[in-house]
Design an enzyme around this catalytic site. Structure first.
Site: not given
Length: 615
Positions: A410, A406-407, A413
């Protein structure tokens, strides 16, 4: 690759064993982030702090002259951009240093200094937007046509004109900016209280050992196979918060009042509208989310019934919602193994994406383990011109592997936006912030399911994915509904007393879970431990994010390269357009309720498949 289960490294065992937490110096350097890549030393940070005043002074020299020429307008916007870039780096470094150890007085002082500098600078440049908005629209467009360097700021100027009805006079904007430090007080107070001052008791683990309850260990205890351990953690957590219910209610009430105040002075109909307008998202998107989830609560109840049967419980309690339903599959893994698994899972996104992620995970991007005083939870952060960073509190659970994925989403991105956008457009909006992270989670689920033919493991993974949707779509929507109710209550002249907050939150849990669950009274205090409530109307974006990510991940897996190129184009776009427009170009329309309904339909289908595997 086939997964190995039940394996933890010595480092992971050190963090997870009972007793006190390790100190930061006990953790190997390879498991710590490298903030020196941002500033080589605290002295170098201070030099940047000292330089900000000169940039602010240069900007203020243009006060009253911004509209005189296209050159002046360009210089003012350029100086503002330089200030924001420098301040973001200063603030990020100070806060991340403090997050390493919230009890460290030096880092506390640096974080306070960074916040004060931010507020001072916001006050110094508060004249700029009102002054730009005093320039007639046609004159701004003429400046854009006449001065090529100003084209860089075209979208920013168009966005300012869109928000013109909500911008105040220069004097009023300066006053609001000067009040910024006071306005941030509720969040700052809660952060310090929650991470530095809140102390939890010890409980007995599955082996009868006394173990300190911490933020990082709470969910680990709730995942225990032993119901008495789950109940002990639940009771200890919320009884501790309950002892401070008046203080916590006062802190949160101050935060909501702040939100309502800013919305009113900026001429918005509500705090909700004010928050969504930053992303140019209509309130209907928020309302459609609540409506779609309410319509699908029977799907959640069907899942809860399955959980109750699978766990063999006469009554399903709120502390029974996190323990795996497939109890004899142990999917713990050490951190290096988790890194390898995540790298394989993101392979559908292409070799270049894989290479950048792999290099980052081995090059000081990540702070891995829980230590004394460290901020709880996980996040990705950083500053333009420097690689992104990831804070974890890795415990070796499957959830921690998904948190890493998940991180990393981020971080990637951020990395791609920074590489392909100038600073002014590099920082993507919060509305799309959860899409890349949740897409990575979907790809990890797909990879894990593809790399096992063991039906028991498959059932476990389905259970985990269902929990992800429950926690991200159903639970975050419940949080979003709570926020809507609290702000509407204050806007109607009501008071957020501890009794009102607890009663309202308990009623929502009854609405979402009560058809199947025994809604334990202590859950009424859960609102008090949710840090995201201090960033108003943020959590709904988790729910819309998982809906967009589900649609995008399916396109990537089924359509291949063409979908990947569109998706990577989205990741590289930063905030160069409105978020709904960026997502449309990536292949998903969030103004329609269909992405939410599609995800909820998938949830129902997966419940049926899991029921078949467990029958």
């Amino acid at each position: 690759m086939r997964l190995g289960y039940g394996i933890r490294s010595a480092q992971s065992q050190q963090v997870s064993q009972g007793g006190g937490l390790p100190s930061r110096q006990d953790i190997a350097a390879e498991f710590q982030w490298r903030l020196e890549d941002m500033y080589a030393s605290n002295e170098a940070w201070q030099q940047d702090v000292d330089a900000v005043g000169g940039l602010a002074a240069s900007l203020q020299e243009l006060q009253g002259k911004v509209g005189e020429s296209a050159e002046n307008l360009h210089r003012a916007l350029s100086l503002q951009d330089q200030l924001e870039e420098r301040l973001s780096k200063i603030y990020a470094y100070a806060r991340m240093r403090r997050d390493e150890d919230n009890t460290n007085a030096t880092y506390q002082a640096m974080a306070d200094q960074a916040m004060s500098l931010w507020v001072q600078t916001e006050s110094a440049k508060a004249f700029l937007v009102p002054e730009i908005l005093q320039i007639p629209n046609e004159r701004i467009h003429a400046f854009l046509d006449a001065h090529e360097p100003l084209q860089l700021f075209r979208f920013e100027l168009e966005e300012l004109l869109r928000q013109k009805p909500h911008v105040l006079s220069a004097e009023q904007e300066a006053l609001l900016a000067a009040a910024g430090e006071m306005a941030s007080a509720p969040q700052q107070i809660f952060t310090m209280f929650n991470n530095a001052d809140m102390k939890f008791p010890t409980i007995q683990d599955e082996s009868g050992r006394d173990v300190e309850l911490t933020h990082g260990r709470y969910i680990q205890f709730l995942e225990s196979k032993v119901q008495s351990v789950r109940k002990a953690a639940f009771d200890a957590m919320y009884s501790t918060y309950g002892k401070h219910r008046n203080t916590l209610a006062a802190i949160y009430a101050a935060s909501v009042k702040k939100d309502v105040f800013y919305a009113r002075v900026r001429n918005y109909e509500s705090a909700l509208q004010a928050s969504l307008d930053d992303d140019n998202v209509p309130v209907s998107v928020y309302d459609n989310l609540l409506k779609a989830v309410h319509e699908s609560l029977p799907q959640l109840h069907k899942y809860l019934e399955l959980r109750k049967r699978a766990l063999g419980l006469d009554a399903l309690h709120m502390y029974d919602l996190y323990t795996p339903m497939v109890g004899d599959v142990d999917m713990t893994m050490d951190y290096p193994q988790a890194v390898e698994v995540v790298q394989r899972a993101i392979a559908p996104l292409g070799a270049e994406y894989q290479r950048i992620a792999s290099e980052g995970l081995q090059s000081g991007w990540v702070d891995v383990y829980e230590t004394k005083g460290k901020t709880s939870g996980a996040y990705s952060w950083g500053a333009y011109g420097v690689h992104p960073y990831i804070l974890l509190n890795y415990q070796g659970r499957l959830d921690d592997v998904f948190t890493l994925a998940h991180e990393l989403g981020h971080a990637m991105h951020t990395y791609l936006s920074n590489q392909h956008q100038p600073h002014v457009y590099a920082s993507y909006t919060i509305f799309v912030a959860e899409v890349a992270s949740t897409c990575n989670e979907a790809l990890l689920t797909h990879h894990l399911l593809q790399t096992t033919d063991n039906q028991r493991i498959r059932a476990y993974l389905l259970n985990h994915h269902l929990e992800s949707i429950r926690a991200t779509l159903f639970r975050q929507t419940m949080f979003a509904e709570f926020e809507k109710l609290t702000h509407e209550h204050v806007e109607a002249g009501g008071s957020l007393t501890p009794e009102w907050l607890c009663e309202t939150y308990y009623h929502l849990n009854q609405q979402y879970y009560g058809a199947v669950c025994t809604v334990d009274e202590d859950i009424a205090m859960e609102w008090a431990r949710i840090p995201h409530f201090y960033t108003p109307f943020y959590v709904y974006k988790y729910a819309t994010g998982i809906s967009a990510a589900t649609a995008l991940s399916q396109r990537i897996l089924t359509e291949g390269q063409s979908a990947v190129e569109q998706y990577l184009g989205f990741l590289k776009s930063g905030r160069s357009d409105y978020p709904i427009a960026l997502l449309k170009r990536a292949g998903v329309d969030m103004e329609s309720p269909e992405p939410v309904r599609t995800t909820l339909e998938l949830f129902g289908t997966m419940v049926d498949e899991l029921a078949g595997l467990l029958s």
